[in-house]
Design an enzyme around this catalytic site. Structure first.
Site, mmCIF file in Angstrom:
data_model
loop_
_atom_site.group_PDB
_atom_site.id
_atom_site.type_symbol
_atom_site.label_atom_id
_atom_site.label_comp_id
_atom_site.label_asym_id
_atom_site.label_seq_id
_atom_site.Cartn_x
_atom_site.Cartn_y
_atom_site.Cartn_z
ATOM 1 N N ASP A 143 -3.123 5.311 51.601
ATOM 2 C CA ASP A 143 -2.542 6.279 52.414
ATOM 3 C C ASP A 143 -1.690 6.031 53.448
ATOM 4 O O ASP A 143 -1.905 4.971 54.356
ATOM 5 C CB ASP A 143 -3.916 7.156 53.050
ATOM 6 C CG ASP A 143 -4.171 8.378 52.660
ATOM 7 O OD1 ASP A 143 -3.441 9.287 52.479
ATOM 8 O OD2 ASP A 143 -5.105 8.507 51.637
ATOM 9 N N GLU A 151 2.241 14.216 49.909
ATOM 10 C CA GLU A 151 1.486 15.379 50.312
ATOM 11 C C GLU A 151 2.321 16.542 50.724
ATOM 12 O O GLU A 151 2.912 16.429 51.798
ATOM 13 C CB GLU A 151 0.270 15.202 51.207
ATOM 14 C CG GLU A 151 -0.627 16.387 51.280
ATOM 15 C CD GLU A 151 -1.526 16.375 52.470
ATOM 16 O OE1 GLU A 151 -2.600 16.846 52.528
ATOM 17 O OE2 GLU A 151 -1.208 15.422 53.522
ATOM 18 N N HIS A 160 -9.728 14.796 48.658
ATOM 19 C CA HIS A 160 -10.847 14.632 49.457
ATOM 20 C C HIS A 160 -10.572 15.813 50.438
ATOM 21 O O HIS A 160 -11.933 15.994 51.353
ATOM 22 C CB HIS A 160 -10.775 13.311 50.429
ATOM 23 C CG HIS A 160 -9.088 13.216 51.195
ATOM 24 N ND1 HIS A 160 -7.887 13.313 50.337
ATOM 25 C CD2 HIS A 160 -8.859 13.547 52.443
ATOM 26 C CE1 HIS A 160 -6.968 13.357 51.211
ATOM 27 N NE2 HIS A 160 -7.444 13.533 52.204
ATOM 28 N N ASP A 161 -9.609 16.586 50.219
ATOM 29 C CA ASP A 161 -9.663 17.961 51.129
ATOM 30 C C ASP A 161 -9.997 19.272 50.456
ATOM 31 O O ASP A 161 -9.812 20.297 50.882
ATOM 32 C CB ASP A 161 -8.079 17.913 51.632
ATOM 33 C CG ASP A 161 -7.759 17.126 52.694
ATOM 34 O OD1 ASP A 161 -8.748 16.593 53.497
ATOM 35 O OD2 ASP A 161 -6.520 16.620 52.868
#
Length: 584
Positions: free
Chosen positions: A102, A267, A342-343
């Site tokens: 990330d 993202e 993960h969100d």
């Protein structure tokens, strides 16, 4: 379609996202870690994974689960060390897999050395490395923040600093101050510390966090009022896709990424116009390899507030899939395939059914759909065994995510603890909340799902159903399990990459609220996918492709159902999917 030899490797890749805290605990402290990931390298290789994406493992106070980084060049000690990361990079490469990290560079932690200097005084050399503004004042003298922007984690995006008498900007938690990308010196420091440090150690690229928020302009206007109950208002129209965003990304490639042949997946929220997305992913412009476009995971979110769940219909999902499958046709852009991270809530619970007798068929249905779509495929940990959302009965005290907890508290305060309003909030969190994806990975039916042997248990509550849904059980069940079906579909996707990974998409009967039928085509080759998104038997019509032959079914006996089938009409059982090929 580009020749196989000239295609970038990442277009055909299957990527697997790991959330370090929840993947595997190796030392019994209740928290996942890097050695735990290392212990599962063979599992990932056997699944068919090409790229391992590790969510933030950098040193951090963990206010936002590692997305508040205090040192880009160190590892959060409970996760391990830089040496552990070097070992993980080497193990992935030995196993024929790549590793990406990330890249969180919109903001840092307020404990980062850069920010400590920045807030120390107005004349500190690093003051301009972050975004500071003086207060405004109301007519009665009340001090107000510079704008009315609302943070993603509720409340204002501005935090007042008593020491210097100014506010600093934070789009997320107040402990996550935003970096000032207008400052060239800041950008260079970001490239050196957050990127080159890890690329020099062999990392193969990055998932780039909030990739369209670095350029916020310089005007800082108030946002329009869309919810009169709050002073703070959503303001993404002012800080997303800002005036210098593409310039910054081009610079990042020129100064760093091109030197390493690194892959990037950005993202990209708040960007629903395909033309705008193509500006980021066109190969000729060298900005990003690909992006996560969020329409599919935003489905069901409220318009004013994310956690105000709204019911939706299947045609909405189908239109989103078609939109992002087709937007790259005739261009040099590329796309991604995903419906979990993960969100987000778990896909089985959000898009299908997590009822006990429908959970496995639903998970297989979604696996078949995803593996037949064009783009780079991303799988989130636990998706391959059909993990589901938290049970509806869990209280707010079982939730750990800062976004969810802050929203609940804000709504409790605003509604004076109105039971009906808070019940609605809890229902929304149970569907959409980020904690759904952060529960510990379910490895076995042993205590704590085999995630940890810590006596006090893991850092976060394990799902109640871990005894029924876990890796060990599905390995025993073989190809008939959700895990076995994912393995089969990933193999099949790679065997027919020309049409499944790179083929052109066309939808059929897009207004049907029960079934999803789509085709893929490349040259003379055709694929047809038929999906039943209900708990009842449905009839579908195959596309008019000559010579279609059933190749994969989400029910083990799908081939038997085809015997004697005439014409193009097929009956699908509840949550059943089938894939046909022609011209092989």
């Amino acid at each position: 379609m580009a020749a196989l030899s000239s295609r970038p490797w990442w277009k055909d890749a299957v990527c697997y996202q790991i959330y370090p805290a929840s993947f595997k605990d190796s030392n019994g402290d209740g928290l996942g870690d890097i050695p735990g990931i290392l212990s599962k390298i063979d599992y990932l290789k056997d699944l068919g994974i090409d790229v391992v994406w590790v969510s933030p493992m950098f040193d951090s106070p963990q206010v936002d689960m590692g997305y508040d980084i205090s040192n880009y060049e160190k590892v959060y000690p409970p996760y391990g060390s830089v040496k552990d990361m070097e070992a993980l990079i080497e193990a992935c490469h030995k196993g024929g897999m790549k590793l990406i990290l990330d890249l969180v560079i919109n903001h840092t932690s307020d404990q980062h050395a850069w920010f400590k200097e920045s807030r120390s005084s107005k004349d500190n050399p690093k003051r301009s490395w972050y975004i500071w503004k003086p207060p405004r004042y109301a007519e009665d003298g009340t001090r107000l923040p510079p704008t009315n922007w609302r943070s993603y984690f509720s409340g204002p995006t501005w935090e007042y600093d008593e020491h210097t008498g100014e506010y600093y900007l934070h789009l997320f938690a107040k402990e996550q101050p935003d970096l000032n990308w207008e400052n060239e010196e800041t950008r260079k420091a970001i490239y050196d510390s957050a990127m080159c440090f890890w690329l020099d150690k062999g990392v193969d690229g990055f998932r780039v966090d909030t990739v369209n928020m670095y350029s916020k302009g310089v005007e800082f206007k108030d946002a329009p009022i869309v919810d009169g109950r709050f002073y703070e208002q959503p303001a993404w129209l002012y800080y997303a896709n800002g005036p210098r965003m593409h310039e910054f990304l081009r610079e990042m490639n020129q100064n760093v990424l091109n030197n390493y042949d690194a892959v990037t997946v950005g993202e990209l929220p708040h960007t629903s116009d395909p033309k705008k997305v193509l500006e980021y992913v066109g190969a000729g412009d060298k900005q990003l390899s690909m992006v996560f476009q969020f329409d599919i995971v935003d489905l069901g979110q409220g318009r004013e507030h994310k956690y105000h769940f709204e019911e939706w219909k299947l045609p909405q999902l189908k239109d989103i899939v078609a939109k992002w499958q087709q937007f790259i046709e005739g261009t040099d852009g590329w796309t991604t395939v995903f419906c979990e991270n993960h969100d987000q809530g778990r896909s089985v619970s959000r898009y299908a059914s997590d009822a006990a007798h429908e959970r496995a068929p639903s998970a297989k249905l979604l696996a078949l759909m995803l593996c037949a779509l064009t783009g780079t495929l991303f799988v989130y940990q636990g998706q391959e065994i059909g993990m589901t959302n938290v049970p509806a009965g869990w209280p707010i005290e079982s939730y750990r995510d800062i976004e969810s907890v802050n929203f609940y508290r804000a709504m409790a305060a605003r509604t004076h603890n109105d039971p009906a309003e808070l019940a609605y909030v809890m229902r929304s969190l149970q569907v959409l909340g980020r904690d759904n994806a952060r529960l510990p990975m379910q490895w076995s039916a042993e205590p704590h799902a085999g995630f940890t042997d810590c006596e006090r248990g893991p850092w976060m509550r394990v799902h109640d159903l871990y005894g029924d849904v876990n890796v060990e059980r599905q390995v025993r069940e073989g190809e008939g399990s959700v895990l076995g079906f994912w393995k089969r579909m990933i193999r099949f996707r790679k065997e027919h990459a020309d049409v499944l990974v790179h083929g052109a998409f066309e939808g059929f009967g897009m207004e049907d609220e029960r079934t999803f039928v789509f085709g893929k085509r490349v040259g003379e080759k055709r694929a047809a996918v038929v999906l039943n998104f209900t708990g009842e038997e449905q009839t579908v019509e195959l596309p008019e492709y000559e010579g279609l032959v059933l190749k994969v079914g989400s029910y083990e006996d799908a081939e038997n159902q085809e015997l004697g089938a005439e014409g193009r009409i097929r009956k699908l059982r509840p949550w059943e999917g089938r894939l046909y090929l022609a011209g092989c």
